[in-house]
Scaffold this motif. Structure first.
Motif, short mmCIF file in Angstrom:
data_model
loop_
_atom_site.label_atom_id
_atom_site.label_comp_id
_atom_site.label_asym_id
_atom_site.label_seq_id
_atom_site.Cartn_x
_atom_site.Cartn_y
_atom_site.Cartn_z
N ARG A 192 0.87 -1.38 -0.08
CA ARG A 192 -0.12 0.10 0.00
C ARG A 192 0.86 1.34 -0.14
O ARG A 192 0.41 2.29 -0.55
CB ARG A 192 -0.90 -0.20 1.14
N ALA A 193 2.21 1.27 0.87
CA ALA A 193 2.81 2.47 0.78
C ALA A 193 3.65 2.66 -0.45
O ALA A 193 3.62 3.83 -0.84
CB ALA A 193 4.07 2.25 2.02
N GLY A 194 3.80 1.62 -1.24
CA GLY A 194 4.42 1.74 -2.56
C GLY A 194 3.43 2.27 -3.49
O GLY A 194 3.80 3.15 -4.58
N ARG A 195 2.40 1.57 -3.49
CA ARG A 195 1.06 2.01 -4.68
C ARG A 195 0.62 3.39 -4.41
O ARG A 195 0.34 4.12 -5.26
CB ARG A 195 0.17 0.94 -4.74
N SER A 220 9.30 -1.78 -4.73
CA SER A 220 8.80 -2.57 -6.24
C SER A 220 7.51 -2.28 -6.35
O SER A 220 7.09 -2.15 -7.78
CB SER A 220 9.18 -4.08 -6.14
N ALA A 221 6.77 -2.15 -5.65
CA ALA A 221 5.17 -1.82 -5.71
C ALA A 221 4.98 -0.34 -6.20
O ALA A 221 4.18 -0.19 -7.07
CB ALA A 221 4.23 -1.94 -4.48
N ALA A 222 5.87 0.37 -5.68
CA ALA A 222 5.78 1.76 -6.32
C ALA A 222 6.39 1.95 -7.69
O ALA A 222 5.58 2.41 -8.76
CB ALA A 222 6.89 2.85 -5.53
N ALA A 223 7.40 1.13 -8.19
CA ALA A 223 7.72 1.00 -9.56
C ALA A 223 6.87 0.44 -10.54
O ALA A 223 6.29 0.88 -11.51
CB ALA A 223 8.93 0.23 -9.68
N GLU A 224 6.15 -0.59 -9.90
CA GLU A 224 4.84 -1.19 -10.94
C GLU A 224 3.86 -0.38 -10.97
O GLU A 224 3.12 -0.47 -11.89
CB GLU A 224 4.65 -2.58 -10.03
N ALA A 225 3.65 0.53 -10.20
CA ALA A 225 2.66 1.37 -10.27
C ALA A 225 2.87 2.86 -10.98
O ALA A 225 1.97 3.70 -11.13
CB ALA A 225 2.08 1.86 -8.68
N GLY A 226 3.97 2.77 -11.65
CA GLY A 226 4.47 3.78 -12.21
C GLY A 226 4.83 4.95 -11.57
O GLY A 226 5.04 6.24 -11.93
N ARG A 227 5.34 4.83 -10.25
CA ARG A 227 5.66 5.82 -9.39
C ARG A 227 7.20 5.87 -8.97
O ARG A 227 7.84 4.79 -9.45
CB ARG A 227 5.04 5.84 -7.94
N ASP A 228 7.73 6.97 -8.52
CA ASP A 228 9.27 6.72 -8.34
C ASP A 228 9.65 6.22 -6.99
O ASP A 228 9.33 6.80 -6.04
CB ASP A 228 9.60 8.22 -8.34
#
Length: 281
Positions: A192-195, A220-228
């Protein structure tokens, strides 16, 4: 490294003079931020892990308390550790948070949200315990919509919340949207933090391998969601008597903020050791 201090009314007291003295001393010591917890309601037998929480513990409303702190200080940032997001309606919450941010001159910047672990708390507030994660995800989306929306209003049609051209003013002070950090000690919280989060603040008694795994999961969740992933802040709990070697260990793990808990004298000692300040009570 940034340093925060935790204030828990159940431990430190709820007297106005106590709160003001603590907050002003923390500011004088050079702490970046002050964090407060939340429990809207308790009940006999409520357990957090192996520990029972006495039902008479006086947990103050975190946002009311932070408003009081803001009026008594000038610089210190305001944080929650954690605000139990599923138990708040995001429309009302967006208004309260932006109001505090405006009145404090832009210091309501460390909102950390979590799900809560007490089924009885959810029941008392009319929230389904099993779906509180999905509810929190929607609430984060609604908060950001309301903060960034203009006079034309914003609309949202979700599982838990529905808006039709809703407008929320005032807006946060000088920024489009307030940061939302995600707390929790689970892998779901890390995702959730990454997304959706601007930072990750894990709790719990986890081993170093699980800590590292969850931080990598958030990135990795941030990267998968297109976030930095590099934009994510990483906050961890620390000990008030920690030494510089421990701080360096946490920094090497990617930690950007350490939050500790202690009394006035302990804060002074910590400030002298880590903040380069000599402050007496």
């Amino acid at each position: 490294m940034k340093y925060g201090i935790a204030y828990n009314t159940a431990l430190h007291g709820l007297g106005a003079e106590q709160v003001v003295t603590f907050a002003r001393h923390a500011e004088a010591c050079g702490f970046e931020s002050l964090f407060v917890p939340e429990h809207p309601v308790l009940y006999p037998g409520a357990m957090v892990g192996p520990y029972e929480i006495p039902p008479s513990m006086p947990y103050a409303d975190p946002l009311d308390l932070l408003s009081f702190v803001a009026a008594s200080t000038r610089r210190i940032l305001l944080g929650t550790g954690v605000l139990l997001l599923p138990y708040h309606h995001p429309v009302h919450l967006a208004k309260r948070l932006s109001t505090i941010d405006v009145l404090s001159g832009g210091r309501m910047r460390l909102l950390t949200v979590g799900l809560g672990s007490l089924p009885g708390e959810a029941h008392a507030l009319g929230v389904d315990f099993a779906s509180r994660g999905r509810r929190a995800d929607e609430a984060i989306d609604v908060l950001r919509l309301l903060w960034t929306g203009g006079e034309e209003g914003v609309s949202f049609d979700g599982e838990f919340f529905s808006l039709d051209r809703a407008c929320s003013f005032p807006k946060p002070y000088g920024v489009p949207s307030l940061p939302v950090h995600v707390g929790g000690s689970s892998r779901a919280a890390a995702r959730r933090a990454g997304r959706r989060g601007d930072g990750f603040f894990p709790g719990g008694a986890l081993g170093p391998e699980e800590r590292a795994l969850q931080w990598e999961l958030a990135r990795s969740a941030a990267a998968e969601a297109g976030r930095d992933p590099g934009a994510l802040e990483y906050t961890r709990w620390g000990a008030i008597d920690m030494d510089s070697e421990r701080v360096e260990e946490l920094a090497a793990q990617g930690v950007t903020r350490i939050v500790v808990s202690g009394g006035l004298d302990q804060m002074s000692a910590f400030a002298e050791a880590h903040c380069g300040r000599s402050t007496t009570v």
